[in-house]
Write a protein that holds these residues in place. Structure first.
Motif, PDB file in Angstrom:
ATOM      1  N   ALA A 299       0.784  -1.102  -0.178  1.00  0.00           N
ATOM      2  CA  ALA A 299       0.000   0.097  -0.183  1.00  0.00           C
ATOM      3  C   ALA A 299       0.698   1.418   0.065  1.00  0.00           C
ATOM      4  O   ALA A 299       1.584   1.357   0.900  1.00  0.00           O
ATOM      5  CB  ALA A 299      -1.107   0.097   1.268  1.00  0.00           C
ATOM      6  N   GLY A 300       0.943   2.128  -1.181  1.00  0.00           N
ATOM      7  CA  GLY A 300       1.465   3.296  -1.109  1.00  0.00           C
ATOM      8  C   GLY A 300       3.044   3.151  -1.770  1.00  0.00           C
ATOM      9  O   GLY A 300       3.333   2.026  -2.234  1.00  0.00           O
ATOM     10  N   TRP A 301       3.522   4.196  -2.090  1.00  0.00           N
ATOM     11  CA  TRP A 301       5.004   4.304  -2.380  1.00  0.00           C
ATOM     12  C   TRP A 301       5.994   4.841  -1.510  1.00  0.00           C
ATOM     13  O   TRP A 301       5.419   5.380  -0.503  1.00  0.00           O
ATOM     14  CB  TRP A 301       4.916   5.201  -3.729  1.00  0.00           C
ATOM     15  CG  TRP A 301       4.004   4.557  -4.965  1.00  0.00           C
ATOM     16  CD1 TRP A 301       2.843   4.833  -4.662  1.00  0.00           C
ATOM     17  CD2 TRP A 301       4.557   4.274  -6.050  1.00  0.00           C
ATOM     18  NE1 TRP A 301       2.282   4.454  -6.067  1.00  0.00           N
ATOM     19  CE2 TRP A 301       3.487   3.975  -6.869  1.00  0.00           C
ATOM     20  CE3 TRP A 301       5.778   3.937  -6.764  1.00  0.00           C
ATOM     21  CZ2 TRP A 301       3.562   3.343  -8.115  1.00  0.00           C
ATOM     22  CZ3 TRP A 301       6.038   3.319  -7.910  1.00  0.00           C
ATOM     23  CH2 TRP A 301       4.641   3.120  -8.457  1.00  0.00           C
ATOM     24  N   VAL A 302       7.095   4.180  -1.536  1.00  0.00           N
ATOM     25  CA  VAL A 302       8.270   4.785  -0.460  1.00  0.00           C
ATOM     26  C   VAL A 302       9.270   5.558  -1.435  1.00  0.00           C
ATOM     27  O   VAL A 302       9.624   4.972  -2.879  1.00  0.00           O
ATOM     28  CB  VAL A 302       8.971   3.701   0.324  1.00  0.00           C
ATOM     29  CG1 VAL A 302       8.217   3.367   1.333  1.00  0.00           C
ATOM     30  CG2 VAL A 302       9.502   2.658  -0.558  1.00  0.00           C
ATOM     31  N   GLU A 303       9.911   6.642  -1.171  1.00  0.00           N
ATOM     32  CA  GLU A 303      11.067   7.433  -1.626  1.00  0.00           C
ATOM     33  C   GLU A 303      12.162   6.793  -0.867  1.00  0.00           C
ATOM     34  O   GLU A 303      12.323   6.686   0.217  1.00  0.00           O
ATOM     35  CB  GLU A 303      10.990   8.826  -1.443  1.00  0.00           C
ATOM     36  CG  GLU A 303      12.181   9.545  -1.942  1.00  0.00           C
ATOM     37  CD  GLU A 303      12.320  11.053  -1.562  1.00  0.00           C
ATOM     38  OE1 GLU A 303      13.415  11.541  -1.532  1.00  0.00           O
ATOM     39  OE2 GLU A 303      11.327  11.461  -0.754  1.00  0.00           O
ATOM     40  N   VAL A 304      13.338   6.299  -1.887  1.00  0.00           N
ATOM     41  CA  VAL A 304      14.493   5.676  -1.404  1.00  0.00           C
ATOM     42  C   VAL A 304      15.543   6.735  -1.649  1.00  0.00           C
ATOM     43  O   VAL A 304      15.648   7.196  -2.925  1.00  0.00           O
ATOM     44  CB  VAL A 304      14.574   4.577  -2.238  1.00  0.00           C
ATOM     45  CG1 VAL A 304      16.128   3.805  -1.556  1.00  0.00           C
ATOM     46  CG2 VAL A 304      13.635   3.466  -2.070  1.00  0.00           C
ATOM     47  N   SER A 305      16.258   7.191  -0.660  1.00  0.00           N
ATOM     48  CA  SER A 305      17.072   8.222  -0.731  1.00  0.00           C
ATOM     49  C   SER A 305      18.596   7.536  -1.148  1.00  0.00           C
ATOM     50  O   SER A 305      19.601   7.969  -1.872  1.00  0.00           O
ATOM     51  CB  SER A 305      17.587   8.994   0.656  1.00  0.00           C
ATOM     52  OG  SER A 305      16.218   9.676   0.653  1.00  0.00           O
ATOM     53  N   GLY A 306      19.004   6.408  -0.589  1.00  0.00           N
ATOM     54  CA  GLY A 306      20.114   5.922  -0.756  1.00  0.00           C
ATOM     55  C   GLY A 306      20.067   4.348  -1.287  1.00  0.00           C
ATOM     56  O   GLY A 306      19.444   3.593  -1.000  1.00  0.00           O
ATOM     57  N   GLN A 316      23.039   8.068  -4.707  1.00  0.00           N
ATOM     58  CA  GLN A 316      21.483   8.294  -4.537  1.00  0.00           C
ATOM     59  C   GLN A 316      20.339   7.826  -5.152  1.00  0.00           C
ATOM     60  O   GLN A 316      20.679   7.267  -6.536  1.00  0.00           O
ATOM     61  CB  GLN A 316      21.623   9.847  -4.834  1.00  0.00           C
ATOM     62  CG  GLN A 316      22.240  10.828  -3.875  1.00  0.00           C
ATOM     63  CD  GLN A 316      22.145  12.135  -4.250  1.00  0.00           C
ATOM     64  OE1 GLN A 316      22.108  12.599  -5.225  1.00  0.00           O
ATOM     65  NE2 GLN A 316      21.880  13.035  -2.973  1.00  0.00           N
ATOM     66  N   GLY A 317      19.400   7.292  -4.661  1.00  0.00           N
ATOM     67  CA  GLY A 317      18.327   6.606  -5.317  1.00  0.00           C
ATOM     68  C   GLY A 317      17.760   7.394  -6.440  1.00  0.00           C
ATOM     69  O   GLY A 317      17.793   6.699  -7.566  1.00  0.00           O
ATOM     70  N   GLY A 318      17.616   8.601  -6.338  1.00  0.00           N
ATOM     71  CA  GLY A 318      17.149   9.523  -7.613  1.00  0.00           C
ATOM     72  C   GLY A 318      18.306   9.376  -8.834  1.00  0.00           C
ATOM     73  O   GLY A 318      17.915   9.237  -9.886  1.00  0.00           O
ATOM     74  N   GLU A 319      19.598   9.402  -8.577  1.00  0.00           N
ATOM     75  CA  GLU A 319      20.603   9.405  -9.652  1.00  0.00           C
ATOM     76  C   GLU A 319      20.530   7.761 -10.337  1.00  0.00           C
ATOM     77  O   GLU A 319      20.720   7.900 -11.227  1.00  0.00           O
ATOM     78  CB  GLU A 319      21.970   9.648  -8.789  1.00  0.00           C
ATOM     79  CG  GLU A 319      23.201   9.512  -9.879  1.00  0.00           C
ATOM     80  CD  GLU A 319      24.504   9.998  -9.214  1.00  0.00           C
ATOM     81  OE1 GLU A 319      25.379   9.301  -9.575  1.00  0.00           O
ATOM     82  OE2 GLU A 319      24.458  10.734  -8.176  1.00  0.00           O
ATOM     83  N   TRP A 320      20.457   6.874  -9.398  1.00  0.00           N
ATOM     84  CA  TRP A 320      20.344   5.578  -9.904  1.00  0.00           C
ATOM     85  C   TRP A 320      19.082   5.409 -11.057  1.00  0.00           C
ATOM     86  O   TRP A 320      19.125   4.885 -12.034  1.00  0.00           O
ATOM     87  CB  TRP A 320      20.209   4.380  -8.892  1.00  0.00           C
ATOM     88  CG  TRP A 320      19.903   3.031  -9.436  1.00  0.00           C
ATOM     89  CD1 TRP A 320      21.126   2.213  -9.742  1.00  0.00           C
ATOM     90  CD2 TRP A 320      18.751   2.504  -9.608  1.00  0.00           C
ATOM     91  NE1 TRP A 320      20.363   1.184 -10.391  1.00  0.00           N
ATOM     92  CE2 TRP A 320      18.918   1.165 -10.194  1.00  0.00           C
ATOM     93  CE3 TRP A 320      17.397   2.964  -9.265  1.00  0.00           C
ATOM     94  CZ2 TRP A 320      18.152   0.191 -10.255  1.00  0.00           C
ATOM     95  CZ3 TRP A 320      16.378   1.976  -9.617  1.00  0.00           C
ATOM     96  CH2 TRP A 320      16.726   0.638 -10.035  1.00  0.00           C
ATOM     97  N   ALA A 321      18.024   5.856 -10.553  1.00  0.00           N
ATOM     98  CA  ALA A 321      16.718   5.726 -11.201  1.00  0.00           C
ATOM     99  C   ALA A 321      16.543   6.593 -12.557  1.00  0.00           C
ATOM    100  O   ALA A 321      16.507   6.082 -13.409  1.00  0.00           O
ATOM    101  CB  ALA A 321      15.730   6.315 -10.248  1.00  0.00           C
ATOM    102  N   ARG A 322      17.455   7.638 -12.350  1.00  0.00           N
ATOM    103  CA  ARG A 322      17.750   8.514 -13.580  1.00  0.00           C
ATOM    104  C   ARG A 322      18.543   7.942 -14.662  1.00  0.00           C
ATOM    105  O   ARG A 322      18.211   8.005 -15.903  1.00  0.00           O
ATOM    106  CB  ARG A 322      18.100  10.052 -13.223  1.00  0.00           C
ATOM    107  CG  ARG A 322      18.565  10.966 -14.493  1.00  0.00           C
ATOM    108  CD  ARG A 322      18.850  12.157 -14.039  1.00  0.00           C
ATOM    109  NE  ARG A 322      20.231  11.989 -13.253  1.00  0.00           N
ATOM    110  CZ  ARG A 322      21.351  12.007 -13.858  1.00  0.00           C
ATOM    111  NH1 ARG A 322      21.498  11.897 -15.307  1.00  0.00           N
ATOM    112  NH2 ARG A 322      22.362  11.867 -13.228  1.00  0.00           N
ATOM    113  N   SER A 323      19.598   7.186 -14.070  1.00  0.00           N
ATOM    114  CA  SER A 323      20.446   6.668 -15.116  1.00  0.00           C
ATOM    115  C   SER A 323      19.730   5.400 -15.642  1.00  0.00           C
ATOM    116  O   SER A 323      19.971   5.014 -16.833  1.00  0.00           O
ATOM    117  CB  SER A 323      21.623   6.218 -14.477  1.00  0.00           C
ATOM    118  OG  SER A 323      22.434   5.290 -14.997  1.00  0.00           O
ATOM    119  N   MET A 324      19.040   4.738 -14.922  1.00  0.00           N
ATOM    120  CA  MET A 324      18.127   3.512 -15.501  1.00  0.00           C
ATOM    121  C   MET A 324      17.218   3.777 -16.482  1.00  0.00           C
ATOM    122  O   MET A 324      16.986   3.081 -17.543  1.00  0.00           O
ATOM    123  CB  MET A 324      17.514   2.765 -14.512  1.00  0.00           C
ATOM    124  CG  MET A 324      18.518   1.979 -13.635  1.00  0.00           C
ATOM    125  SD  MET A 324      19.380   0.411 -14.105  1.00  0.00           S
ATOM    126  CE  MET A 324      18.010  -0.610 -14.301  1.00  0.00           C
TER     127      MET A 324
END
Length: 335
Positions: A299-306, A316-324
């Motif tokens: 239920a819901g979403w989590v933001e992952v920082s590392g 950083q989680g966002g950096e990995w996601a952007r690259s992928m």
């Protein structure tokens, strides 16, 4: 006057030791002497090359108290202070059972500071389990030391219920209970609650267990079972969590991944696809260069920082996601 043998190890116990020492300085007729027993220093880290000193040992050295480092009571005999034989044992987060032979050596036996409202959360990790179980309150108990079983002594003193606010992290709760426990220990000594006949407290709380935390088990994420709030709470309690990551169509290629700083995501403006399956992820662009990594839970979403993938450095989680997302690789899923 009391001649105390204090058995302790971690920061929780060091707080009680310092409080006893201050009471000794304030009133040496109440507490005449304190001898300290700690366990030996630990080797930690990769290759066990780093020596981690025991906090109670550090406190004893700073306070210039007699110190005895032991890993077992077998064959060990208590010291005799100048004023006479020891007459009370105080064990706080020691991690070893004080045997009957040692308890019987003293006039008053032993007492213990335990950070729960016993008999709820008997065991080595009561604070962890209170948080993981989303308990609404906890507290501190002063009990006698049982010669055979952990946390089965006579309850001498028990705090009121201490509320656990939503979002409370482990360290904050630990520190507040350590201070409360130290104050209750001093109160117990001043009022000599350890003397028989005991003024027994009848606890209204149900018995439960709080065994030592096993990171492999307790930190393992189950995206299908846990909600976003669950994972935020678990991460705030345990520090990091782990799961596996890899191609949707090839489970054998999935690698272990360690996630840190998980927070429940509640921004309705994103219109996140609620039909997404647990473990699926999304990259969300923001004003920053990295953006956000969001993962679907039961239920819901989590933001992952590392995020640290097996064999790679933490990023950083966002950096990995952007690259992928930019590489448009085949679909990956967290499991």
């Amino acid at each position: 006057p009391l001649r105390i043998l204090f058995c302790g190890s971690d920061h929780f116990s060091a707080t009680s030791l310092k409080a006893l020492y201050q009471e000794h300085k304030r009133d040496p007729h109440l507490i005449e002497s304190i001898d300290v027993v700690t366990r030996g220093d630990k080797r930690v880290g990769r290759g066990l090359k780093t020596i981690k000193e025991v906090p109670a040992k550090i406190a004893a050295e700073e306070l210039k108290l007699p110190l005895h480092e032991i890993d077992t009571f077998t064959g060990w005999h208590p010291p005799t202070p100048l004023g006479g034989p020891l007459n009370l044992i105080v064990a706080v987060s020691f991690g070893r059972r004080v045997p009957a032979r040692i308890l019987n050596y003293t006039l008053y036996g032993g007492i213990n500071v335990h950070p729960s409202l016993l008999p709820t959360y008997r065991g080595a990790a009561p604070i962890y389990h209170a948080l993981l179980n989303n308990a609404s309150f906890t507290g501190v108990t002063i009990q006698t030391l049982h010669p055979v079983l952990f946390d089965h002594g006579t309850i001498l003193f028990q705090s009121p219920e201490i509320p656990i606010p939503k979002g409370m992290d482990y360290q904050t709760l630990h520190d507040s209970l350590a201070i409360l426990g130290a104050q209750m220990l001093v109160h117990t000594c001043r009022n000599r609650l350890f003397k028989k006949p005991f003024q027994v407290i009848e606890s209204k709380y149900p018995p439960s267990e709080a065994p030592k935390i096993n990171p492999e088990y307790h930190s393992r994420i189950s995206w299908e079972r846990q909600t976003a709030e669950d994972l935020e709470r678990y991460c705030g309690t345990l520090g990091t969590l782990w799961c596996r990551l890899g191609p949707v169509d090839n489970p054998d290629r999935r690698k272990r991944v360690i996630l840190s700083h998980l927070t429940s995501w509640a921004d309705d403006k994103l219109n996140l696809d609620e039909s997404a399956q647990p473990g699926q992820w999304r990259y969300h662009e923001t004003g920053s260069k990295t953006g956000l990594l969001l993962i679907k839970c039961r239920a819901g979403w989590v933001e992952v920082s590392g995020i640290k993938i097996e064999g790679k450095t933490r990023t950083q989680g966002g950096e990995w996601a952007r690259s992928m997302a930019a590489n448009k690789r085949g679909p990956f899923v967290f499991t």
